[in-house]
Design a protein around this motif. Structure first.
Motif, PDB file in Angstrom:
ATOM      1  N   ALA A 215       1.809   3.835  18.107  1.00 21.77           N
ATOM      2  CA  ALA A 215       0.791   3.013  16.957  1.00 21.77           C
ATOM      3  C   ALA A 215       0.124   4.299  16.191  1.00 21.77           C
ATOM      4  CB  ALA A 215       0.208   1.975  17.698  1.00 21.77           C
ATOM      5  N   ILE A 216      -0.594   5.063  17.233  1.00 18.94           N
ATOM      6  CA  ILE A 216      -1.643   6.063  16.356  1.00 18.94           C
ATOM      7  C   ILE A 216      -0.800   6.807  15.264  1.00 18.94           C
ATOM      8  CG2 ILE A 216      -2.975   8.211  16.828  1.00 18.94           C
ATOM      9  CD1 ILE A 216      -4.179   5.762  17.740  1.00 18.94           C
ATOM     10  N   ASN A 217       0.271   7.390  15.899  1.00 19.05           N
ATOM     11  CA  ASN A 217       1.265   8.007  15.040  1.00 19.05           C
ATOM     12  C   ASN A 217       1.700   7.233  13.780  1.00 19.05           C
ATOM     13  OD1 ASN A 217       2.295  10.836  15.948  1.00 19.05           O
ATOM     14  ND2 ASN A 217       2.284   9.635  17.762  1.00 19.05           N
ATOM     15  N   VAL A 218       2.009   5.998  13.733  1.00 17.80           N
ATOM     16  CA  VAL A 218       2.382   5.109  12.546  1.00 17.80           C
ATOM     17  C   VAL A 218       1.158   5.008  11.575  1.00 17.80           C
ATOM     18  CG1 VAL A 218       2.349   2.703  11.728  1.00 17.80           C
ATOM     19  CG2 VAL A 218       3.813   3.596  13.752  1.00 17.80           C
ATOM     20  N   LEU A 219      -0.370   5.127  12.303  1.00 18.42           N
ATOM     21  CA  LEU A 219      -1.356   5.288  11.339  1.00 18.42           C
ATOM     22  C   LEU A 219      -1.469   6.496  10.681  1.00 18.42           C
ATOM     23  CD1 LEU A 219      -4.002   3.364  13.798  1.00 18.42           C
ATOM     24  CD2 LEU A 219      -2.801   2.297  11.694  1.00 18.42           C
ATOM     25  N   VAL A 220      -1.308   7.540  11.519  1.00 20.59           N
ATOM     26  CA  VAL A 220      -1.344   8.787  10.890  1.00 20.59           C
ATOM     27  C   VAL A 220      -0.368   9.085   9.806  1.00 20.59           C
ATOM     28  CG1 VAL A 220      -1.072  11.303  11.130  1.00 20.59           C
ATOM     29  CG2 VAL A 220      -2.244   9.956  13.029  1.00 20.59           C
ATOM     30  N   ILE A 221       0.924   8.504  10.182  1.00 18.35           N
ATOM     31  CA  ILE A 221       2.140   8.737   8.893  1.00 18.35           C
ATOM     32  C   ILE A 221       1.554   7.811   7.900  1.00 18.35           C
ATOM     33  CG2 ILE A 221       4.564   8.048   8.511  1.00 18.35           C
ATOM     34  CD1 ILE A 221       5.071   8.905  11.575  1.00 18.35           C
ATOM     35  N   HIS A 222       1.131   6.626   8.099  1.00 18.43           N
ATOM     36  CA  HIS A 222       0.545   5.873   6.815  1.00 18.43           C
ATOM     37  C   HIS A 222      -0.520   6.508   6.258  1.00 18.43           C
ATOM     38  CE1 HIS A 222      -1.006   2.270   4.566  1.00 18.43           C
ATOM     39  NE2 HIS A 222       0.360   1.667   5.040  1.00 18.43           N
ATOM     40  N   ALA A 223      -1.401   7.197   6.859  1.00 17.13           N
ATOM     41  CA  ALA A 223      -2.672   7.623   5.952  1.00 17.13           C
ATOM     42  C   ALA A 223      -2.132   8.920   5.159  1.00 17.13           C
ATOM     43  CB  ALA A 223      -3.758   8.238   7.140  1.00 17.13           C
ATOM     44  N   LEU A 224      -1.083   9.838   5.613  1.00 17.19           N
ATOM     45  CA  LEU A 224      -0.475  10.973   4.881  1.00 17.19           C
ATOM     46  C   LEU A 224       0.450  10.385   3.922  1.00 17.19           C
ATOM     47  CD1 LEU A 224       0.431  13.109   8.116  1.00 17.19           C
ATOM     48  CD2 LEU A 224      -1.386  13.246   6.525  1.00 17.19           C
ATOM     49  N   ALA A 225       1.193   9.115   4.108  1.00 21.48           N
ATOM     50  CA  ALA A 225       1.802   8.471   3.101  1.00 21.48           C
ATOM     51  C   ALA A 225       1.088   8.494   1.999  1.00 21.48           C
ATOM     52  CB  ALA A 225       2.965   7.675   3.647  1.00 21.48           C
ATOM     53  N   ASP A 226      -0.188   7.695   2.387  1.00 17.07           N
ATOM     54  CA  ASP A 226      -1.027   7.124   1.177  1.00 17.07           C
ATOM     55  C   ASP A 226      -1.527   8.323   0.440  1.00 17.07           C
ATOM     56  OD1 ASP A 226      -1.316   4.550   1.007  1.00 17.07           O
ATOM     57  OD2 ASP A 226      -3.049   4.336   2.369  1.00 17.07           O
ATOM     58  N   ALA A 227      -1.712   9.599   0.910  1.00 20.28           N
ATOM     59  CA  ALA A 227      -2.340  10.654   0.570  1.00 20.28           C
ATOM     60  C   ALA A 227      -1.472  11.435  -0.493  1.00 20.28           C
ATOM     61  CB  ALA A 227      -2.998  11.643   1.397  1.00 20.28           C
ATOM     62  N   ALA A 228      -0.030  11.409   0.014  1.00 17.26           N
ATOM     63  CA  ALA A 228       0.926  12.226  -0.560  1.00 17.26           C
ATOM     64  C   ALA A 228       1.695  11.501  -1.500  1.00 17.26           C
ATOM     65  CB  ALA A 228       1.695  12.807   0.565  1.00 17.26           C
ATOM     66  N   TYR A 229       2.031  10.272  -1.275  1.00 14.42           N
ATOM     67  CA  TYR A 229       2.788   9.328  -2.322  1.00 14.42           C
ATOM     68  C   TYR A 229       1.964   8.256  -2.520  1.00 14.42           C
ATOM     69  CZ  TYR A 229       6.064  12.606   0.111  1.00 14.42           C
ATOM     70  OH  TYR A 229       6.615  13.516   0.710  1.00 14.42           O
ATOM     71  N   ALA A 230       1.478   8.067  -3.671  1.00 11.59           N
ATOM     72  CA  ALA A 230       0.655   6.854  -4.227  1.00 11.59           C
ATOM     73  C   ALA A 230       1.512   5.601  -4.224  1.00 11.59           C
ATOM     74  CB  ALA A 230      -0.055   7.263  -5.513  1.00 11.59           C
ATOM     75  N   ASP A 231       2.863   5.916  -4.697  1.00 10.16           N
ATOM     76  CA  ASP A 231       3.622   4.421  -4.725  1.00 10.16           C
ATOM     77  C   ASP A 231       4.401   4.518  -3.862  1.00 10.16           C
ATOM     78  OD1 ASP A 231       5.083   7.090  -5.357  1.00 10.16           O
ATOM     79  OD2 ASP A 231       6.217   6.301  -6.953  1.00 10.16           O
ATOM     80  N   HIS A 232       4.307   4.682  -2.368  1.00 11.12           N
ATOM     81  CA  HIS A 232       5.082   4.446  -1.138  1.00 11.12           C
ATOM     82  C   HIS A 232       5.277   3.103  -1.100  1.00 11.12           C
ATOM     83  CE1 HIS A 232       2.043   3.119   1.492  1.00 11.12           C
ATOM     84  NE2 HIS A 232       1.100   4.020   1.090  1.00 11.12           N
ATOM     85  N   ALA A 233       6.437   2.838  -0.110  1.00  9.39           N
ATOM     86  CA  ALA A 233       6.762   1.201  -0.063  1.00  9.39           C
ATOM     87  C   ALA A 233       6.080   0.694   1.176  1.00  9.39           C
ATOM     88  CB  ALA A 233       8.089   1.372  -0.147  1.00  9.39           C
ATOM     89  N   LEU A 234       5.341   1.406   2.182  1.00  2.00           N
ATOM     90  CA  LEU A 234       4.893   0.908   3.046  1.00  2.00           C
ATOM     91  C   LEU A 234       3.639  -0.360   2.931  1.00  2.00           C
ATOM     92  CD1 LEU A 234       4.234   4.280   5.155  1.00  2.00           C
ATOM     93  CD2 LEU A 234       6.127   2.639   5.668  1.00  2.00           C
ATOM     94  N   PRO A 235       3.431  -1.063   3.767  1.00  6.69           N
ATOM     95  CA  PRO A 235       2.591  -2.111   3.498  1.00  6.69           C
ATOM     96  C   PRO A 235       1.095  -1.378   3.318  1.00  6.69           C
ATOM     97  CG  PRO A 235       3.684  -2.634   5.570  1.00  6.69           C
ATOM     98  CD  PRO A 235       3.920  -1.115   5.025  1.00  6.69           C
ATOM     99  N   ARG A 236       0.248  -2.199   2.545  1.00  6.03           N
ATOM    100  CA  ARG A 236      -0.929  -1.351   2.147  1.00  6.03           C
ATOM    101  C   ARG A 236      -1.958  -1.574   2.988  1.00  6.03           C
ATOM    102  NH1 ARG A 236      -0.619   2.623  -1.812  1.00  6.03           N
ATOM    103  NH2 ARG A 236       1.871   2.346  -2.439  1.00  6.03           N
ATOM    104  N   PHE A 237      -2.818  -0.683   3.525  1.00 13.08           N
ATOM    105  CA  PHE A 237      -3.955  -1.042   4.183  1.00 13.08           C
ATOM    106  C   PHE A 237      -4.770   0.607   4.173  1.00 13.08           C
ATOM    107  CE2 PHE A 237      -2.817   0.738   8.190  1.00 13.08           C
ATOM    108  CZ  PHE A 237      -1.719   0.695   8.469  1.00 13.08           C
ATOM    109  N   ASP A 238      -6.270   0.313   3.698  1.00 14.98           N
ATOM    110  CA  ASP A 238      -6.950   1.594   3.324  1.00 14.98           C
ATOM    111  C   ASP A 238      -7.602   2.021   4.565  1.00 14.98           C
ATOM    112  OD1 ASP A 238      -8.560   3.414   2.178  1.00 14.98           O
ATOM    113  OD2 ASP A 238      -9.798   2.119   1.070  1.00 14.98           O
TER     114      ASP A 238
END
Lengths: 73, 149
Positions: free
Chosen positions: B94-117
């Motif tokens: 779960a921690i890795n999912v959060l890290v990957i999500h945060a990195l995806a947010d920073a690197a790809y603004a238009d990613h398809a993952l669910p949005r949470f800030d």
């Protein structure tokens, strides 16, 4: 927590020996320092006991180890 | 049913109930609310206290019924060790999912993952506490499953 692991399988004659000795699962558990649930799991061959518990079980029946446990390839 | 399995069942129900309380305090309609720090601190403290109290009550009730400390043998210890390991896998995953999500947010603004800030404090607290609850709940489910397998 299964007895089967890898290629071989540990089987046992604990139920037969226990019934022959006139012991309940709870009595046997108390003698060998285990819980009744563990004796149930060992008898059902769902749990392979440690070497220490296996020796205690054999000693409780005053029988050689290999009479109680058998390893099947 | 062994005492440890009974504890796992009770802990599963209690943890789900406390997590529901935690979720109700921080979310509305599936959205994480932008609450203040006081609300967050109160919710966090209440959640920790509720977990401690419910688990103490469960342990006390089980101890009173059997009139003593539950004996733990090698199978109980083996099941607990495996359940702890599974809990660890869930938390690390779960921690890795959060890290990957945060990195995806920073690197790809238009990613398809669910949005949470995750830069929002309520979202971060919700994600981390939910991760701990998920680990604990999976541990109880694994414990029950291993006792019954």
């Amino acid at each position: 927590m299964t007895a089967a692991g890898g290629r071989g399988r540990v089987t046992n004659r604990i139920r037969r020996l226990r019934e022959a000795a006139g012991l309940t699962q709870a009595e046997l558990a108390e003698r060998v320092g285990a819980t009744r649930q563990t004796i149930i799991a060992v008898e059902a061959e769902k749990y392979a006991p440690s070497l220490e518990l296996a020796f205690r079980l054999a000693r409780a029946f005053r029988t050689p180890f290999e009479t109680v446990f058998h390893y099947e390839e | 049913m062994s005492e440890h399995e009974k504890f796992a069942w009770a802990s599963l129900v209690a943890s789900a109930a406390v997590w529901a309380f935690f979720g109700m305090r921080l979310t509305d309609g599936g959205q994480i609310l932008d609450v203040g720090v006081r609300h967050l601190v109160w919710t966090y403290v209440a959640t920790v206290v509720l977990m401690a109290v419910t688990h103490s009550v469960i342990a006390a009730v089980l101890a009173a019924r059997r009139r003593g400390i539950a004996f733990k043998d090698e199978r109980d210890n083996a099941i607990e060790a495996r359940a702890d390991r599974i809990e660890g896998y869930v938390v690390v995953g779960a921690i890795n999912v959060l890290v990957i999500h945060a990195l995806a947010d920073a690197a790809y603004a238009d990613h398809a993952l669910p949005r949470f800030d995750l830069s929002s404090l309520p979202t971060l607290v919700f994600a981390l506490i939910t991760t701990l609850f998920a680990g604990h709940i999976v541990k109880q489910v694994a414990t029950i499953w291993m006792y019954r397998a």
